[in-house]
Motif scaffolding. Structure first.
Motif, PDB file in Angstrom:
ATOM      1  N   UNK A 110       3.666  10.142  -9.436  1.00 30.54           N
ATOM      2  CA  UNK A 110       2.888  10.496 -10.630  1.00 30.54           C
ATOM      3  C   UNK A 110       2.422  11.947 -10.588  1.00 30.54           C
ATOM      4  N   UNK A 111       2.252  12.446  -9.370  1.00 32.82           N
ATOM      5  CA  UNK A 111       1.748  13.820  -9.256  1.00 32.82           C
ATOM      6  C   UNK A 111       2.818  14.856  -9.573  1.00 32.82           C
ATOM      7  N   UNK A 112       4.098  14.428  -9.576  1.00 27.32           N
ATOM      8  CA  UNK A 112       5.180  15.398  -9.795  1.00 27.32           C
ATOM      9  C   UNK A 112       5.054  16.132 -11.130  1.00 27.32           C
ATOM     10  N   UNK A 144       2.714  26.614 -15.677  1.00 28.57           N
ATOM     11  CA  UNK A 144       1.547  27.352 -16.158  1.00 28.57           C
ATOM     12  C   UNK A 144       1.309  28.615 -15.331  1.00 28.57           C
ATOM     13  N   UNK A 145       1.398  28.452 -14.041  1.00 29.20           N
ATOM     14  CA  UNK A 145       1.143  29.608 -13.191  1.00 29.20           C
ATOM     15  C   UNK A 145       2.211  30.658 -13.389  1.00 29.20           C
ATOM     16  N   UNK A 149       1.812   7.069  -6.496  1.00 29.03           N
ATOM     17  CA  UNK A 149       0.828   8.123  -6.793  1.00 29.03           C
ATOM     18  C   UNK A 149       1.446   9.505  -6.616  1.00 29.03           C
ATOM     19  N   UNK A 150       2.215   9.660  -5.523  1.00 23.92           N
ATOM     20  CA  UNK A 150       2.879  10.953  -5.287  1.00 23.92           C
ATOM     21  C   UNK A 150       3.839  11.235  -6.443  1.00 23.92           C
ATOM     22  N   UNK A 180       3.762  21.000 -14.015  1.00 23.29           N
ATOM     23  CA  UNK A 180       2.873  21.642 -14.979  1.00 23.29           C
ATOM     24  C   UNK A 180       2.208  22.866 -14.378  1.00 23.29           C
ATOM     25  N   UNK A 181       1.719  22.688 -13.145  1.00 20.64           N
ATOM     26  CA  UNK A 181       1.069  23.814 -12.475  1.00 20.64           C
ATOM     27  C   UNK A 181       2.054  24.964 -12.347  1.00 20.64           C
ATOM     28  N   UNK A 182       3.260  24.628 -11.886  1.00 13.92           N
ATOM     29  CA  UNK A 182       4.242  25.691 -11.665  1.00 13.92           C
ATOM     30  C   UNK A 182       4.583  26.424 -12.956  1.00 13.92           C
ATOM     31  N   UNK A 187       0.827  -1.211   0.000  1.00 11.38           N
ATOM     32  CA  UNK A 187       0.000   0.000   0.000  1.00 11.38           C
ATOM     33  C   UNK A 187       0.855   1.251   0.000  1.00 11.38           C
ATOM     34  N   UNK A 188       1.901   1.251   0.808  1.00 12.19           N
ATOM     35  CA  UNK A 188       2.769   2.424   0.879  1.00 12.19           C
ATOM     36  C   UNK A 188       3.489   2.652  -0.443  1.00 12.19           C
ATOM     37  N   UNK A 227       1.160   4.424  -2.555  1.00 10.41           N
ATOM     38  CA  UNK A 227       1.122   5.839  -2.164  1.00 10.41           C
ATOM     39  C   UNK A 227       2.294   6.588  -2.802  1.00 10.41           C
ATOM     40  N   UNK A 233       2.509  16.819 -12.723  1.00  9.50           N
ATOM     41  CA  UNK A 233       1.395  17.765 -12.597  1.00  9.50           C
ATOM     42  C   UNK A 233       1.808  18.978 -11.775  1.00  9.50           C
ATOM     43  N   UNK A 234       2.576  18.708 -10.695  1.00  9.94           N
ATOM     44  CA  UNK A 234       3.097  19.826  -9.901  1.00  9.94           C
ATOM     45  C   UNK A 234       3.916  20.752 -10.793  1.00  9.94           C
TER      46      UNK A 234
END
Lengths: 364, 305, 267
Positions: A22-24, A33-34, A19-20, A29-31, A12-13, A16, A26-27
């Motif tokens: 995978x979010x990089x 774009x912003x 998933x974190x 991308x946000x940075x 499970x960990x 986790x 996106x992080x």
């Protein structure tokens, strides 16, 4: 049973972590774009009243954090990226949160008003910050004194400077020596306005009291400048005597010596030379004149840009620019040091200073 | 066999230092299909802990549990189980009907089938009238009835009822009693716990007695009761406590009761005691057999262990 | 799936029957309406004041509701022993966690919509009464940005509920609130951590800071209130990235809650 549970927990960990991970992107991308429409610094534009409310009684702490942030931010940036508006905003917030933070006014005000590259050259904002500081800290003599320096040095509003020198001299709890020297500045400023004697005492004061290396050097340079100005005056006087006697301008300064008006020609302290400016019928140091020109060019360019902010276009010509500058209460038009006209490009808002030089050479 | 628990051991780690506390030392018992099994023992003996282990709420330290022949840990097994927790704290913001619908939903029952079940159960436990009342306004007896109803929502074969009678007045106990018997008649297997033997005596086919985390007795209720020896109480007048010296060598307990002396002794020594008392010419007020209460039995077993 | 829905439904019912929620919602509504008063003394800055304060009210109240309802989400069921009822049924623990999350998520959806509608009405009211002024000062109405700001705000609530859920699955409500607010504070300052990571010279400290930056929730990414007032582009790419980030991060938190909850014993 237990080991099964343990194994599934580990699995499970891992999920986790994946998933974190995978979010990089996106992080990122946000940075990115912003970043396109909002830089980090823009996020710092907060209203100080909001800050006071959310700080839940920790205003000073918050002021300190902002202070550190401001120092960090402005210490690390290239000069061109430093925005006086943002700096003022920072210090406004800091001093809203902690109105007794005298050093914030002193640092902020001086840094804003000082001419580049020592400061940002925004006198209005610097003065505003000092005024706020004086209102919040009526017993502190540093604030009126240093504000007086601004008027004295940059706007040459000697009346205002004199008032502030006197205000500083009247503060309680001054040492006898300090009190005497402040009273001296006050009296001098009142009596003689832009007197070089006063300048000398101010710059000597700054030279002796500042802990900032850049400022110390700046004070020294100013003292040297005063010396140069004395020389200019001396030479100009001699020049005018020559003209009175001969009816024409001398071909060169050497003529003054030949005509026995001067025993010896002074050497320009900065390594430049002295030149005759026919329009003003005066002698100028090239170093000082170049400095003035440089400053004028910068100042006029900035004002032209400010004009553009308001009306959406650059000033059509120098006349429009001049009337715009003079419409501001503290704004003052900078005369060309050689008494010449600036050459202004309405396409770019730039003062073309090479052309001015040419003009000068033509006179030679 | 519905449930088979063998040598169950359970340790809890408590406090900051994770100190180990053994709650269940050795629990073995089995529940046969179609019977009502009473799991009795004093408070804190481990009844609820055993049930929690059976339902898989907590891990077990040792031993084994089998439900319907399958090892523990299969969530699907719980389709066939109905459970009434001890002192059920239900969601007090729900109405009785909503609670039943929610619990049915957890079984995956939905739509018309759920509606039918809910209606039927409300009727069965006599709660139709109060179905729209929030649980916060229910009495203890109503809560127990709605609790039983939610345990029956899936129409499971195996009911586990933790202290179904506790905190109820005699009428309430009677109602629950009848409901449980009705379930048995429908062919369900019931495991229930109680700390008062009297409450479950009339219900249970078999009983397991748990004391301090150990099952000390298991068997048919009749046999168990036979095994429990009967005591006698002899009430005497006109003597004082010095009579004990005269009865030297006999295992009796002596008690002052309203100015009289009460002697308690085991059936075995009845003739000997009576003979001695006659010799002393004491005035016999009464002689009564007294069956030991479960509490006394517990005390006895506790002393032994 | 029906089991998850049942838990979600019950969580939703529990939330909307909670008096605390009503008073919070009422408070939010009052705050939003009171922006009209502040706007009237703002020297013509109606739109800014109304939107600023209104969106802040939505944010603050939403965060409070997320944290305070989230804190007891799992703990209360254990404390009140209702878990015994639930897990005697054939529901898996992960289904329970998912149900709880979805229940509170839909509660917040309803609340966010409710608060936003009130704010939108107030904004429309000021725009009608002070029409020309707003365009003069701000150059537009920025309705699209307003809705995007509300959407981003809701994403933040979703992440926050998941954070509260993680803490609720292993600690008491008080600790849970404390931890959640700490995480919230860290999340709000995540850009400072990034700044620090960029400025720091030691590579080791840099890696550690980078790691922390990646792991903590970037709650400041959900703030586009500024754009709702002053305009500014919130393009579809940003919406995509932010949504993706919120979803992945929430999934990670949910998985973590499930791992923790699976290990939990009910005593």
């Amino acid at each position: 049973m237990l080991t099964n549970l343990f194994r599934s927990s580990i699995a499970g960990l891992v999920v986790v972590a994946v998933l974190i991970a995978l979010s990089i992107p996106f992080q990122r991308g946000i940075n990115s774009e912003r970043g396109e429409f909002r830089s980090l610094t823009q996020v710092l534009y907060l209203s100080s009243s909001t800050l006071r409310r959310v700080s839940l009684g920790y205003e000073e702490l918050l002021a300190d954090i902002y202070w550190l942030r401001a120092i960090q931010y402005f210490g690390g940036k290239k000069h061109a990226e430093k925005d006086p508006e943002l700096l003022f905003h920072f210090f406004d917030i800091i001093t809203d949160l902690d109105p007794k933070f005298v050093n914030a006014y002193r640092y902020g005000g001086t840094f804003l008003a000082d001419i580049p590259p020592i400061g940002l050259g925004d006198i209005e904002k610097g003065v505003e910050l000092f005024d706020k500081g004086r209102a919040n800290n009526p017993d502190n003599y540093h604030l009126p004194l240093e504000e007086a320096f601004i008027f004295f040095m940059y706007t040459e509003d000697f009346e205002r400077a004199a008032e502030l020198f006197c205000e500083a001299a009247d503060k309680p709890n001054l040492s006898a020596f300090r009190s005497a020297s402040l009273k001296g500045m006050c009296a001098l400023a009142h009596a003689k306005g832009g007197d070089r004697e006063l300048s000398r005492s101010v710059w000597t004061y700054i030279y002796e009291n500042t802990t900032n290396e850049g400022r110390k050097e700046f004070a020294l340079r100013n003292l040297k400048e005063l010396q140069t100005k004395d020389m200019e005056d001396m030479l100009t006087k001699a020049l005018r005597i020559y003209v009175e006697r001969h009816g024409v301008l001398p071909g060169s300064l050497e003529d003054l010596k030949t005509a026995k008006i001067m025993k010896k020609l002074p050497v320009e302290p900065f390594g430049g030379s002295f030149v005759i400016t026919p329009k003003l019928m005066a002698v100028k140091s090239t170093t000082l004149a170049e400095d003035e020109l440089y400053r004028a060019k910068d100042f006029l360019y900035m004002r032209a840009q400010k004009f553009k902010k308001f009306s959406g276009r650059l000033p059509r010509d120098l006349l429009e620019l001049r009337s715009f500058i003079e419409s501001s209460p503290t704004g003052q038009w900078l005369e060309h040091p050689y008494g010449e006209q600036y050459v202004y490009d309405p396409q770019t808002g730039l003062i073309e200073y090479d052309k001015v030089k040419q003009g000068n050479e033509l006179e030679d | 066999m519905m449930l088979k628990v063998r040598n169950l051991i359970k340790d809890y780690k408590t406090g900051f230092f994770r100190k180990k506390v053994r709650v269940l030392h050795d629990v073995s018992f089995s529940v046969n299909e179609g019977e009502i099994y009473g799991f009795v023992g004093p408070n804190g003996a481990g009844k609820t802990t055993t049930f929690k282990a059976v339902l898989g709420f907590c891990s077990i330290t040792g031993g084994s549990i089998e439900i319907m022949g399958k090892p523990l840990g299969d969530a699907e097994l719980r389709r066939h189980i109905g459970y009434l927790p001890e002192n059920p704290y239900f969601y007090d913001y729900l109405t009785g009907e909503e609670l039943l619908r929610y619990m049915g939903g957890l079984h995956g029952i939905s739509g018309g089938q759920l509606q039918k079940r809910v209606e039927g159960l409300l009727e069965k436990v006599g709660m139709s009238k109060d179905r729209r009342v929030q649980l916060r306004n229910y009495s203890k007896g109503m809560l127990q009835r709605i609790g039983l109803a939610q345990a029956l929502i899936n129409d499971g074969d195996f009911l586990i009822l933790d202290e179904p009678m506790s905190g109820l007045d005699p009428i309430g106990q009677r109602e629950i009693n009848d409901l449980i018997l009705e379930q048995k008649r429908e062919g369900k297997t019931i495991l229930l716990s109680s700390h008062i033997l009297y409450n479950v005596e009339a219900l249970c086919d078999r009983v397991g007695v748990i004391i301090k985390g150990r099952v000390v007795k298991e068997g048919e209720l009749g046999e168990l009761l036979k095994e429990i020896q009967t005591d006698y109480e002899l009430l005497l007048d006109g003597v004082d406590e010095s009579i004990r010296e005269r009865l030297d060598g006999l295992d009796i307990t002596l008690e002052n009761k309203a100015g009289m002396v009460a002697l308690r002794f085991n059936e075995d020594i009845k003739p000997a005691v009576l003979q001695r008392v006659m010799e002393l010419k004491a005035d016999i007020v009464s002689l009564q057999p007294r069956r030991k209460s479960l509490e006394e039995l517990f005390v006895e077993e506790t002393m032994k262990s | 799936m029906y089991r998850v829905w049942s838990v979600a439904h019950n969580t939703f019912i529990e939330a909307i029957r909670d008096r605390v929620l009503y008073s919070m919602f009422l408070f939010a509504a009052l705050m939003i309406l009171s922006t009209l008063v502040f706007a009237s003394i703002s020297a013509d800055q109606y739109n800014k004041i109304v939107k600023d304060l209104g969106l802040t009210a939505i944010s603050v109240i939403g965060i409070m509701i997320s944290v305070f309802l989230g804190m007891g989400l799992v703990y209360k069921e254990i404390e009140k022993k209702t878990v015994y009822n639930i897990f005697s049924k054939p529901i898996r623990r992960y289904e329970f966690i998912l149900g709880k999350y979805l229940g509170l998520g839909s509660t917040l959806l309803l609340l966010t919509i409710g608060m936003s509608v009130i704010l939108l009405l107030v904004v429309l009211y000021t725009e009608i009464t002070h029409g020309g002024m707003i365009e003069f000062y701000y150059g537009g109405h920025y309705y699209a940005q307003f809705f995007k700001a509300v959407y981003f705000q809701y994403l933040e609530f979703l992440v926050l509920i998941a954070i509260a859920l993680v803490f609720s699955s292993f600690t008491t409500p008080i600790m849970s609130v404390l931890f959640t607010f700490l995480t919230l504070a860290m999340g709000k300052f995540s850009s400072d951590i990034k700044l620090f990571a960029q400025e720091v010279e030691s590579p080791l400290v840099g890696y550690v800071t980078d790691f922390i930056y990646v792991v903590i929730p970037h709650l400041d990414s959900f703030n586009v209130r500024h754009e709702a007032v002053y305009g500014g582009e919130i393009n579809w790419k940003l919406i995509f990235y932010t949504t993706g980030y919120a979803v992945l991060y929430t999934l990670a938190l949910l998985k973590l809650s499930i791992v923790i909850f699976n290990r939990r014993e009910f005593k």
